[in-house]
Design a protein around this motif. Structure first.
Motif, PDB file in Angstrom:
ATOM      1  N   ALA A  45       0.832  -1.202   0.000  1.00 51.05           N
ATOM      2  CA  ALA A  45       0.000   0.000   0.000  1.00 51.05           C
ATOM      3  C   ALA A  45       0.868   1.253   0.000  1.00 51.05           C
ATOM      4  O   ALA A  45       1.822   1.358   0.771  1.00 51.05           O
ATOM      5  N   GLY A  46       0.551   2.203  -0.896  1.00 50.07           N
ATOM      6  CA  GLY A  46       1.266   3.475  -0.937  1.00 50.07           C
ATOM      7  C   GLY A  46       2.699   3.390  -1.407  1.00 50.07           C
ATOM      8  O   GLY A  46       3.492   4.289  -1.139  1.00 50.07           O
ATOM      9  N   PRO A 302       9.122 -20.218 -14.317  1.00 49.80           N
ATOM     10  CA  PRO A 302       8.830 -19.585 -13.026  1.00 49.80           C
ATOM     11  C   PRO A 302       8.980 -18.068 -13.114  1.00 49.80           C
ATOM     12  O   PRO A 302       9.848 -17.553 -13.823  1.00 49.80           O
ATOM     13  N   ALA A 303       8.116 -17.372 -12.393  1.00 54.84           N
ATOM     14  CA  ALA A 303       8.126 -15.905 -12.435  1.00 54.84           C
ATOM     15  C   ALA A 303       9.167 -15.339 -11.474  1.00 54.84           C
ATOM     16  O   ALA A 303       9.493 -15.941 -10.444  1.00 54.84           O
ATOM     17  N   ARG A 304       9.658 -14.175 -11.831  1.00 57.32           N
ATOM     18  CA  ARG A 304      10.526 -13.422 -10.936  1.00 57.32           C
ATOM     19  C   ARG A 304       9.657 -12.564 -10.027  1.00 57.32           C
ATOM     20  O   ARG A 304       8.608 -12.060 -10.451  1.00 57.32           O
ATOM     21  N   LEU A 305      10.070 -12.392  -8.772  1.00 55.02           N
ATOM     22  CA  LEU A 305       9.311 -11.620  -7.792  1.00 55.02           C
ATOM     23  C   LEU A 305      10.105 -10.395  -7.359  1.00 55.02           C
ATOM     24  O   LEU A 305      11.271 -10.498  -6.967  1.00 55.02           O
ATOM     25  N   VAL A 306       9.471  -9.210  -7.458  1.00 57.45           N
ATOM     26  CA  VAL A 306      10.041  -7.967  -6.941  1.00 57.45           C
ATOM     27  C   VAL A 306       9.032  -7.386  -5.957  1.00 57.45           C
ATOM     28  O   VAL A 306       7.834  -7.309  -6.260  1.00 57.45           O
ATOM     29  N   THR A 307       9.487  -6.986  -4.795  1.00 56.11           N
ATOM     30  CA  THR A 307       8.597  -6.469  -3.759  1.00 56.11           C
ATOM     31  C   THR A 307       8.881  -4.993  -3.505  1.00 56.11           C
ATOM     32  O   THR A 307      10.038  -4.605  -3.288  1.00 56.11           O
ATOM     33  N   LEU A 308       7.833  -4.175  -3.541  1.00 61.90           N
ATOM     34  CA  LEU A 308       7.936  -2.749  -3.234  1.00 61.90           C
ATOM     35  C   LEU A 308       7.474  -2.540  -1.796  1.00 61.90           C
ATOM     36  O   LEU A 308       6.292  -2.711  -1.484  1.00 61.90           O
ATOM     37  N   GLU A 309       8.405  -2.179  -0.919  1.00 63.29           N
ATOM     38  CA  GLU A 309       8.091  -2.069   0.507  1.00 63.29           C
ATOM     39  C   GLU A 309       8.159  -0.637   1.028  1.00 63.29           C
ATOM     40  O   GLU A 309       7.653  -0.369   2.123  1.00 63.29           O
ATOM     41  N   ARG A 310       8.769   0.273   0.279  1.00 62.13           N
ATOM     42  CA  ARG A 310       8.838   1.642   0.765  1.00 62.13           C
ATOM     43  C   ARG A 310       7.491   2.326   0.547  1.00 62.13           C
ATOM     44  O   ARG A 310       6.983   2.387  -0.565  1.00 62.13           O
ATOM     45  N   ASN A 311       6.939   2.846   1.613  1.00 62.63           N
ATOM     46  CA  ASN A 311       5.622   3.487   1.582  1.00 62.63           C
ATOM     47  C   ASN A 311       5.800   5.002   1.559  1.00 62.63           C
ATOM     48  O   ASN A 311       6.598   5.550   2.328  1.00 62.63           O
ATOM     49  N   PRO A 317       4.474   4.736  12.578  1.00 62.98           N
ATOM     50  CA  PRO A 317       3.603   4.069  13.553  1.00 62.98           C
ATOM     51  C   PRO A 317       2.360   3.434  12.913  1.00 62.98           C
ATOM     52  O   PRO A 317       1.932   2.348  13.331  1.00 62.98           O
ATOM     53  N   ILE A 318       1.775   4.090  11.911  1.00 58.88           N
ATOM     54  CA  ILE A 318       0.628   3.500  11.217  1.00 58.88           C
ATOM     55  C   ILE A 318       1.058   2.242  10.471  1.00 58.88           C
ATOM     56  O   ILE A 318       0.362   1.218  10.483  1.00 58.88           O
ATOM     57  N   LEU A 319       2.235   2.284   9.855  1.00 61.56           N
ATOM     58  CA  LEU A 319       2.738   1.110   9.130  1.00 61.56           C
ATOM     59  C   LEU A 319       3.077  -0.028  10.088  1.00 61.56           C
ATOM     60  O   LEU A 319       2.856  -1.203   9.768  1.00 61.56           O
ATOM     61  N   ASP A 320       3.616   0.301  11.267  1.00 57.29           N
ATOM     62  CA  ASP A 320       3.927  -0.746  12.249  1.00 57.29           C
ATOM     63  C   ASP A 320       2.665  -1.506  12.643  1.00 57.29           C
ATOM     64  O   ASP A 320       2.669  -2.751  12.718  1.00 57.29           O
ATOM     65  N   ALA A 321       1.585  -0.776  12.911  1.00 54.48           N
ATOM     66  CA  ALA A 321       0.322  -1.427  13.276  1.00 54.48           C
ATOM     67  C   ALA A 321      -0.219  -2.244  12.104  1.00 54.48           C
ATOM     68  O   ALA A 321      -0.718  -3.369  12.290  1.00 54.48           O
ATOM     69  N   THR A 619      -4.470   1.275   6.071  1.00 56.40           N
ATOM     70  CA  THR A 619      -3.424   1.835   5.214  1.00 56.40           C
ATOM     71  C   THR A 619      -3.926   2.980   4.342  1.00 56.40           C
ATOM     72  O   THR A 619      -3.168   3.492   3.505  1.00 56.40           O
ATOM     73  N   ARG A 620      -5.175   3.433   4.545  1.00 56.41           N
ATOM     74  CA  ARG A 620      -5.637   4.658   3.873  1.00 56.41           C
ATOM     75  C   ARG A 620      -5.156   5.897   4.616  1.00 56.41           C
ATOM     76  O   ARG A 620      -5.193   6.998   4.081  1.00 56.41           O
ATOM     77  N   ALA A 621      -4.732   5.731   5.868  1.00 54.78           N
ATOM     78  CA  ALA A 621      -4.398   6.882   6.725  1.00 54.78           C
ATOM     79  C   ALA A 621      -2.973   7.351   6.493  1.00 54.78           C
ATOM     80  O   ALA A 621      -2.037   6.546   6.439  1.00 54.78           O
ATOM     81  N   LYS A 622      -2.805   8.661   6.408  1.00 57.40           N
ATOM     82  CA  LYS A 622      -1.482   9.247   6.206  1.00 57.40           C
ATOM     83  C   LYS A 622      -0.827   9.661   7.523  1.00 57.40           C
ATOM     84  O   LYS A 622       0.363   9.435   7.731  1.00 57.40           O
ATOM     85  N   GLU A 623      -1.596  10.304   8.426  1.00 57.77           N
ATOM     86  CA  GLU A 623      -1.006  10.847   9.652  1.00 57.77           C
ATOM     87  C   GLU A 623      -1.720  10.399  10.925  1.00 57.77           C
ATOM     88  O   GLU A 623      -1.088  10.238  11.966  1.00 57.77           O
TER      89      GLU A 623
END
Length: 696
Positions: A45-46, A302-311, A317-321, A619-623
């Motif tokens: 998300a994001g 087989p497919a290659r996997l790339v993961t986007l983790e930077r939000n 704190p919102i991402l931790d929860a 994960t819709r919340a920004k702040e």
């Protein structure tokens, strides 16, 4: 995303991408076509999913790919337009530096359904279709199902037989899930299981009726495309049209859509899909999370996997929860979202006595944030079901806080829009009985019986126009009928050039609108909007297909922002909130029975989707994120128990181990006593009027 200096962007058009995004964009660039591996991008998300996909398109073209041979599939026209715009912007920058003109046309970008309609028209003669077919929207499909249901005697049963809408939902689920009817009934419509034999008969008759009338419904578009893609001859031919096939929001695909992809590209060469299994929340539409979970092994390579983790959206704190919540999922593509947006503000877990206090607390908090400088439009209240916001809506009205609730009457569901489109459809495809039946009854003095006789006459005539001209109507319909005949003749004229068609229909229909509706002027604005939209299409057939597959969101009189307020709070179901973001998000009723819904705890798959639903909301919340937990609900007149209170527990998805990620707040009745003002008469009248007119 951090800013990049202009010279750097000109030297490197992909300098704004982070390492993982760039890895996805550069995947197998320079590799021979036969050696291209399928690519799965798990985009948290994001995490800049849209930007990554758009830059991938631009990168392919810069490396020599033919824009005419790139297929990009999305789930909305808005997403398709945004992808095209962003890819075009990158190309314009690069080609400007080179001093040459950038390619501007990507002809194969669109929704699954719109691309399907285009391919089916191109291949119509090879798959037994008449290329003049028209497409039924959901309402038309329900009406045809209802007509067939009546014709084969299923309205005369002694016991309750499913209504037309339920029948269509069952049929659609069977088609899209590719599961047997018995299994669909058992798992999703158990109360209809006793009617399996009758439903089989009904669905067969429904399919026959569609074929006789040369119409397709939404499901047919994917079904026919899937059958073509899996055909030994047509499948490779379709796949050969495209060197690259890119799919957005792959977690929202159903089994038919996965079969299309695999049928066209069984080796996976040139296939890239982007999505997030943690945001797969549309199983009620036939989508299955299995498509994205199983993607790596669905092709011969087989497919290659790339993961986007930077939000780029939320604070840490919102991402931790959120990470803790989805980390408890039974099966998933592992990822941990992170951001450089540091904050000491934890998400709040707000314990409230009951629903009424919940409404008052949320309203107080919204107004407090507004006074602190946060616009109302930057704040949203999300809920599992539309009914969950009833108490809050009343509280907002009582306190004069404007709001918009995502929902409202959809554009194509409005009677006046359906009327205009029916006239165009009847001219395009005289065999379409639902359109003809609706049009005939717009004429004064013509009812269902006369309309049926007209359609019977048209159905057996060699020349539909001649049948219309010679049809005998009741005497009192004479003048009005002749006006319609003149319109129909004009619409069938070979020399008529689009969009003159819709102007003719508009001139004929507006007097009908005045006659039939008190609010004709408001409805006329929608007809004008439809006419403006029509001018952007090349033909009547294209317009009718596209407007059905991707209509405007809402009518001018039934939805949309308040006209008297420049600022308003957003109320939305969680399903409707996907893809959106706000500075502050309140999630109502985070208790067992609501999230997860007590209607969606039949098996582990259902429960896991409910977990993902809460994840999407968070994960819709920004702040600022507030999960509200009412302790007590008031239930009216259930069975023999009468009015009573029931007690609820915090959602099972927020385990004790996760509480460290939240600030727990306890709110008591005394805290909101000062806000209990009487409801003004104007609001009471508004509520009563809304209730009285809810059926319209």
């Amino acid at each position: 995303m951090s800013a990049v200096s202009a010279p750097a962007v000109l030297d490197d058009p992909f300098a704004s991408l982070n390492a993982q995004q760039r890895d996805a964009v550069e995947h197998d660039i320079g590799v021979a076509a036969a050696d291209l591996r399928p690519l799965l991008v798990i985009a948290g998300a994001g995490s800049g999913k849209t930007s990554t996909l758009a830059h991938r398109v631009a990168r392919l073209i810069l490396s020599g790919a033919d824009p005419q041979r790139i297929l990009l599939l999305t789930f909305s026209r808005r997403a398709a337009n945004e992808m095209t715009r962003r890819a075009g912007a990158v190309l314009q920058r690069v080609f400007a530096v080179r001093g040459s003109e950038a390619p501007t046309r990507l002809p194969w970008v669109g929704t699954f359904h719109s691309i399907a309609a285009r391919l089916l028209r191109d291949y119509a003669d090879r798959i037994g279709l008449d290329e003049a077919f028209t497409i039924h929207d959901r309402g038309d499909s329900e009406d045809l199902m209802g007509m067939v249901r009546h014709e084969i005697g299923l309205t005369q049963t002694e016991k309750r037989f499913p209504l037309k809408g339920t029948c269509l939902s069952i049929y659609s689920r069977v088609v899209n899930s590719r599961e047997p009817l018995a299994l669909v009934l058992q798992g999703t419509f158990p109360w209809c299981s006793e009617w399996e034999a009758e439903l089989n008969t009904l669905f067969g008759a429904y399919v026959d009726a569609k074929q006789e009338q040369n119409v397709l419904d939404y499901d047919d578009l994917l079904l026919f495309w899937s059958e073509m893609a899996t055909d030994p001859e047509l499948g490779p031919e379709l796949g050969g049209l495209f060197d690259h096939v890119l799919v957005d929001e792959y977690q929202d695909t159903n089994r038919l859509q996965a079969a299309i992809l695999i049928g066209m590209k069984p080796g996976g060469q040139g296939v890239m899909v982007v999505g997030d299994d943690a945001q797969s929340i549309y199983s009620f539409r036939g989508a299955t999370v299995r498509n994205i979970l199983d993607f790596p092994k669905q092709f011969s390579r087989p497919a290659r996997l790339v993961t986007l983790e930077r939000n780029y959206r939320s604070t840490q704190p919102i991402l931790d929860a959120s990470n803790a919540l989805i980390g408890a999922a039974l099966e998933r593509h592992a990822k941990t979202l992170w951001t450089d947006k540091v904050s000491t503000v934890l998400p709040q877990l707000v314990l409230i006595p009951d629903e009424a206090e919940q409404a008052r607390w949320v309203c107080n908090r919204i107004l407090e944030q507004r006074e602190a400088g946060m616009a109302l439009t930057a704040q949203a209240v999300l809920f599992r079901a539309a009914s969950h916001s009833a108490a809050l809506e009343l509280e907002l009205m009582r306190r004069n806080v404007p709001f918009v609730k995502f929902g409202g009457l959809k554009f194509l569901e409005a009677a006046h829009i359906k009327d205009v489109l029916a006239v165009l459809r009847f001219a395009q495809n005289p065999s379409g009985r639902m359109a003809g039946f609706r049009v005939a009854q717009l004429i004064p003095g013509i009812g269902a019986a006369t309309a049926t006789r007209l359609l019977d006459a048209v159905g057996v005539a060699a020349e539909p126009l001649q049948a219309v001209e010679q049809f005998a109507v009741p005497p009192r319909s004479g003048g009005d009928w002749q006006q319609f005949v003149a319109l129909y003749k004009a619409l069938k004229a070979p020399g008529l050039r689009w969009p003159a068609d819709i102007e003719l229909v508009k001139q004929w229909y507006l007097p009908q609108l005045e006659r039939m509706h008190d609010d004709a002027s408001v409805r006329a604005a929608d007809v004008e909007q439809l006419a403006r939209l029509a001018s952007g299409y090349g033909s009547r057939a294209t317009f009718l297909a596209e407007i059905t597959l991707d209509p405007p969101e809402a009518t001018s009189d039934r939805a949309g922002p308040p006209h008297l307020d420049e600022d308003y709070v957003i109320l939305s179901t969680i399903h409707s909130s996907k893809g959106q973001e706000w500075k502050s998000v309140h999630v109502l009723n985070v208790v067992d029975g609501c999230i997860p819904s007590d209607m969606s705890t039949g098996n582990s798959d259902d429960i896991e989707e409910e977990r993902r639903l809460l994840y999407v909301a968070m994960t819709r919340a920004k702040e600022h994120l507030h999960l509200v937990v009412p302790n007590r609900f008031f239930i009216k007149q259930q069975a023999q128990l009468g009015d009573r209170h029931v007690y609820a527990a915090r959602s099972r998805f927020i385990s004790p181990a996760m509480l460290k990620h939240y600030e727990e707040c306890v709110w008591t009745t005394a805290d909101t006593a000062q806000s209990k003002k009487p409801m003004p008469d104007s609001v009471r009248m508004l509520v009563r009027e809304r209730a009285r007119n809810a059926w319209k």
